[in-house]
Design a protein around this motif. Structure first.
Motif, PDB file in Angstrom:
ATOM      1  N   GLN A   1       0.747  -1.481  -0.537  1.00 31.16           N
ATOM      2  CA  GLN A   1       0.365  -0.010  -0.492  1.00 31.16           C
ATOM      3  C   GLN A   1       0.689   0.735   0.097  1.00 31.16           C
TER       4      GLN A   1
ATOM      5  N   ASP B   1       3.884   1.775  -1.642  1.00 33.78           N
ATOM      6  CA  ASP B   1       4.594   1.637  -2.868  1.00 33.78           C
ATOM      7  C   ASP B   1       3.276   2.511  -3.538  1.00 33.78           C
ATOM      8  N   ALA B   2       1.607   1.955  -3.015  1.00 28.96           N
ATOM      9  CA  ALA B   2       1.145   2.076  -4.084  1.00 28.96           C
ATOM     10  C   ALA B   2       0.243   3.855  -3.927  1.00 28.96           C
ATOM     11  N   ILE B   3       0.378   4.302  -2.666  1.00 30.70           N
ATOM     12  CA  ILE B   3       0.573   5.138  -2.592  1.00 30.70           C
ATOM     13  C   ILE B   3       1.896   6.402  -3.180  1.00 30.70           C
ATOM     14  N   SER B   4       2.402   5.649  -3.393  1.00 29.67           N
ATOM     15  CA  SER B   4       4.298   6.261  -3.866  1.00 29.67           C
ATOM     16  C   SER B   4       3.782   6.385  -5.065  1.00 29.67           C
ATOM     17  N   MET B   5       3.200   5.562  -5.976  1.00 29.67           N
ATOM     18  CA  MET B   5       2.685   5.260  -7.573  1.00 29.67           C
ATOM     19  C   MET B   5       1.819   6.290  -8.226  1.00 29.67           C
ATOM     20  N   MET B   6       1.374   6.614  -6.492  1.00 29.47           N
ATOM     21  CA  MET B   6      -0.146   7.045  -7.437  1.00 29.47           C
ATOM     22  C   MET B   6       0.433   8.921  -6.877  1.00 29.47           C
ATOM     23  N   ALA B   7       1.986   9.322  -7.217  1.00 28.73           N
ATOM     24  CA  ALA B   7       2.480  10.521  -7.030  1.00 28.73           C
ATOM     25  C   ALA B   7       1.766  10.808  -5.772  1.00 28.73           C
ATOM     26  N   VAL B   8       1.922  10.177  -4.345  1.00 31.48           N
ATOM     27  CA  VAL B   8       1.590  10.840  -3.347  1.00 31.48           C
ATOM     28  C   VAL B   8       2.775  10.658  -2.419  1.00 31.48           C
ATOM     29  N   ASP B   9       3.220  11.226  -1.605  1.00 34.29           N
ATOM     30  CA  ASP B   9       4.764  11.053  -0.835  1.00 34.29           C
ATOM     31  C   ASP B   9       3.618  10.552   0.914  1.00 34.29           C
ATOM     32  N   PRO B  10       4.367   9.785   0.616  1.00 36.92           N
ATOM     33  CA  PRO B  10       3.896   8.196   1.572  1.00 36.92           C
ATOM     34  C   PRO B  10       4.664   9.326   3.062  1.00 36.92           C
ATOM     35  N   LEU B  11       5.554   9.654   3.286  1.00 36.12           N
ATOM     36  CA  LEU B  11       5.928  10.477   4.336  1.00 36.12           C
ATOM     37  C   LEU B  11       4.947  10.838   4.829  1.00 36.12           C
TER      38      LEU B  11
END
Lengths: 275, 255
Positions: free
Chosen positions: B125, B127-137
Motif C-alpha cells: 500500500q 508503494d501504491a501511494i507513492s506510485m500515485m504520486a503521493v508522498d507516503p511520508l
C-alpha cells in the motif's frame, strides 16, 4: 513509407541495465524499447526480474549501471518532484492489487483524482463510476476491500490505475485470479484503452494465450538478459531453445526448472545401491 | 564494514539510532506538506487521542487512588496528611501524568500504528501511494507523528485530572481528610509554570518520541507477519525505555 528517422521516439528505452539485489545479479546488460501506443508483454521464468524491471521504470529502484528512459527522461536522474510528476502520468497495477484497506472501492479509485485535481464532486463521481463500469464493478462501489475476492480486487486496482488515463500503464500479473469472463473483459479493456486513447501498456504476465490476444510485441527475459523478442505469433513458433522451452512449458532447456541442489540420489541415501 | 562488525549488536544499535534520526528529519520535513491532508491528521488525532481516553481515564483514576492511599499512610507517620492534595498533584503533574500516559499510549496506539504501517508496507500500500504520486511520508508518516505530539499532552491533562479526582475520592471521601485542606494546600502550592507547564512540555516530547518510534518501526518492518509482530513489540520496548530515559534527562534540566 515512414522513414526510420521519422518514427516517434520510443516511450520506454532501457539500455545496458545492470541490477543487483541482495548480492544476486538480476539484470546483466538488459536492452529493450517500447514503442508509443503499443501493448508490450514482458515474459520470462519466475524470479527473472520482470517486476523489478517495472520498478526501474517508475523509479522505485535505481540501476547499478545502464540507462532507463521514460518519455525521453532519465528516470534515475529525476528529482523527487520530477519523479512524482512522471508517476502522475503512469498507472501501475500491482501484483497483489495494493488497495488501501481503509477506503471503500469508490474511494480507492477516487484517491488519485482527489490528490491531484480539484474536480467538482459530481464530475469526480462520474469519472470513478465510469472506470468501475469498465471493469464491471460499478455495483461494488460501496464495498470495502476486505469484502472483495482476489479477482475483484484486481479489477478495482485496474480501475484505479486507469482513472487518470495515463500515458503509460504497467500491469504486473493482471490476469491472475480472473475467471474467464473477467479475463476476457480485462483483455478487451486493455486493447480499448490502447486503441481509443493511445495508451502505451507494458504487461508482465505468464498467460501466453491471453497475451497473444492483446500484445503487439513480446520480450522474453531470462538469466538477466533479453533472450528473444518479436510478435507473439512469430515468437511462439520461433525455433530457439529459449522459446521452445518457455512456450512449450518444458522442464529441460536453458532455464533450469530445479533450484541448484546436491545430487538427488546421494541426498536420499541411494547412491551406490543396486536397483 | 566487516561481517563481524556488522553483526555486532552495538554497531547495529547505533546504526538503527542513526537511521531513526534520519527518518525523523524526513518526517519533520514532510510535516508542512502533510497539513494538506488535514482530514487524515484529524482521523489520526481521533484514533490516538479519543480512542485512548477510556484506558487513560481508568488508569489515571486508579493511579490517583493508589497514590493517595500510599501517601496518606506515609504522611500520617509525620503528621503531614494535610499535604496529601499537594503531593498527589505534584506527583501527577510533574512525573506520573506525562510518563504513565506515554507508556499507555505506546501500548495502545503506538502498537496499532506500527502494525498498521507495517501491514501497509507488506501489502504494497505504501508503494501504491507513492506510485500515485503521493508522498507516503507526508500522507502516512507525518500525520501519525503529529497526532501523537498533539494528543499526548491532552491525554496527560485528562490523566492528571482523573488522578486528582481519584486522590480526592480516597483522601477526602474515604479516609476523611478535610475537603478545604485538600484543595487549599494543592492550589496554593502547585505552580502553573514550574509544575503544570513543565509536565506538559514533557508530554509533548514523549508524544513525539513515542509516535516517531511507532511510525519508524512500522515503516522499516520486514514485510512478513513475523516481522510486523517483532516491530510491534519493539515499539513498546523502545518507547518505554526512551520515555523513561528522556524523563530523567528532562527532569534533571527542569529542576
Amino acid at each position: 513509407m515512414i522513414h526510420p528517422s521519422d518514427a516517434p521516439a520510443p516511450l520506454v528505452q532501457v539500455r545496458g541495465l545492470r541490477t543487483r539485489l541482495g548480492g544476486k545479479v538480476i539484470f546483466d546488460g538488459l536492452d529493450l524499447e517500447v514503442a508509443r501506443g503499443s501493448v508490450t508483454a514482458v515474459m520470462g521464468p519466475s524470479g527473472t526480474g520482470k517486476t523489478t524491471l517495472l520498478r526501474h521504470l517508475t523509479g522505485q529502484l535505481r540501476p547499478a549501471a545502464g540507462s532507463v528512459r521514460v518519455d525521453g527522461r532519465e528516470v534515475a536522474g529525476l528529482s523527487r518532484r520530477g519523479l512524482f510528476e512522471l508517476r502522475e502520468r503512469i498507472g501501475f497495477l500491482f501484483q497483489n492489487s495494493a488497495l488501501l484497506t481503509d477506503f471503500s472501492v469508490f474511494e480507492n479509485v477516487a484517491f488519485p483524482l482527489r490528490q491531484h485535481t480539484r474536480l467538482p464532486e459530481e464530475l469526480l463521481r462520474d469519472i470513478v463510476l465510469t472506470k468501475l463500469q469498465a471493469v464491471g464493478l460499478r455495483g461494488a462501489a460501496n464495498l470495502m476491500p476486505s469484502e472483495l475476492s482476489g479477482g475483484m480486487a484486481r479489477r478495482v486496482a485496474l480501475a484505479r490505475a486507469i482513472v487518470f488515463d495515463p500515458m503509460l500503464i504497467l500491469y504486473d500479473e493482471p490476469f491472475v485470479g480472473l475467471d474467464p469472463i473477467a479475463l476476457n473483459q480485462v483483455l478487451r479493456l486493455i486493447r480499448t484503452l490502447n486503441q481509443t486513447l493511445g495508451i502505451t501498456s507494458i504487461l508482465v504476465a505468464h498467460e501466453l494465450a491471453a497475451i497473444r490476444q492483446v500484445a503487439d510485441r513480446i520480450y522474453l527475459i531470462a538469466g538477466g538478459r533479453l533472450v528473444a523478442e518479436g510478435a507473439p505469433d512469430e515468437l511462439a513458433h520461433r525455433d530457439s531453445p529459449w522459446t521452445r522451452q518457455f512456450f512449450g512449458g518444458e522442464a529441460d532447456g536453458p532455464v533450469p526448472f530445479h533450484y541448484p541442489a546436491p545430487d538427488y540420489a546421494r541426498q536420499l541415501g541411494l547412491a551406490g545401491r543396486r536397483p | 564494514m566487516s561481517s563481524d562488525l556488522r553483526h555486532n549488536w552495538l554497531v547495529r544499535g547505533v546504526a538503527a539510532v542513526g537511521e531513526c534520526g534520519l527518518f525523523f528529519v524526513a518526517v519533520a520535513g514532510a510535516v508542512p506538506k502533510s497539513l494538506r491532508y488535514w482530514r487524515e491528521l484529524c482521523r489520526q488525532i481521533w484514533f490516538v487521542g479519543a480512542m485512548s481516553l477510556v484506558i487513560v481515564m481508568t488508569c489515571g483514576l486508579f493511579v490517583g487512588m493508589v497514590l493517595a492511599l500510599q501517601l496518606y499512610f506515609t504522611l500520617s507517620i509525620f503528621g503531614g496528611t494535610a499535604a496529601l492534595g499537594t503531593v498527589v498533584a505534584l506527583s501527577l503533574f510533574r512525573e506520573l501524568g506525562p510518563v504513565v500516559t506515554a507508556l499507555l499510549v505506546a501500548g495502545r496506539a503506538g502498537t496499532a500504528v506500527t502494525a498498521e504501517i507495517g501491514l501497509m508496507r507488506a501489502t504494497d500500500q505504501l508503494d501504491a501511494i507513492s506510485m500515485m504520486a503521493v508522498d507516503p511520508l507526508a500522507y502516512v508518516a507525518s500525520p501519525r507523528f503529529l497526532a501523537g505530539v498533539i494528543a499526548m499532552p491532552l491525554l496527560a491533562c485528562v490523566f492528571n485530572a482523573m488522578g486528582i479526582f481519584g486522590g480526592h475520592l480516597v483522601g477526602v471521601t474515604w479516609l476523611g481528610l478535610d475537603n478545604g485542606t485538600f484543595w487549599g494546600n494543592m492550589t496554593s502550592t502547585v505552580d502553573l509554570y514550574r509544575d503544570i507547564l513543565d509536565g506538559l512540555y514533557k508530554s509533548i516530547v514523549f508524544g513525539g518520541v513515542v509516535s516517531l518510534i511507532a511510525v519508524f518501526q512500522g515503516y522499516t518492518a520486514p514485510p512478513t507477519s513475523e516481522g510486523v509482530a517483532y516491530s510491534t513489540t519493539r515499539t513498546v520496548v523502545f518507547s518505554s525505555i526512551v520515555v523513561l530515559a528522556f524523563d530523567f534527562v528532562m527532569t534533571a534540566f527542569m529542576t
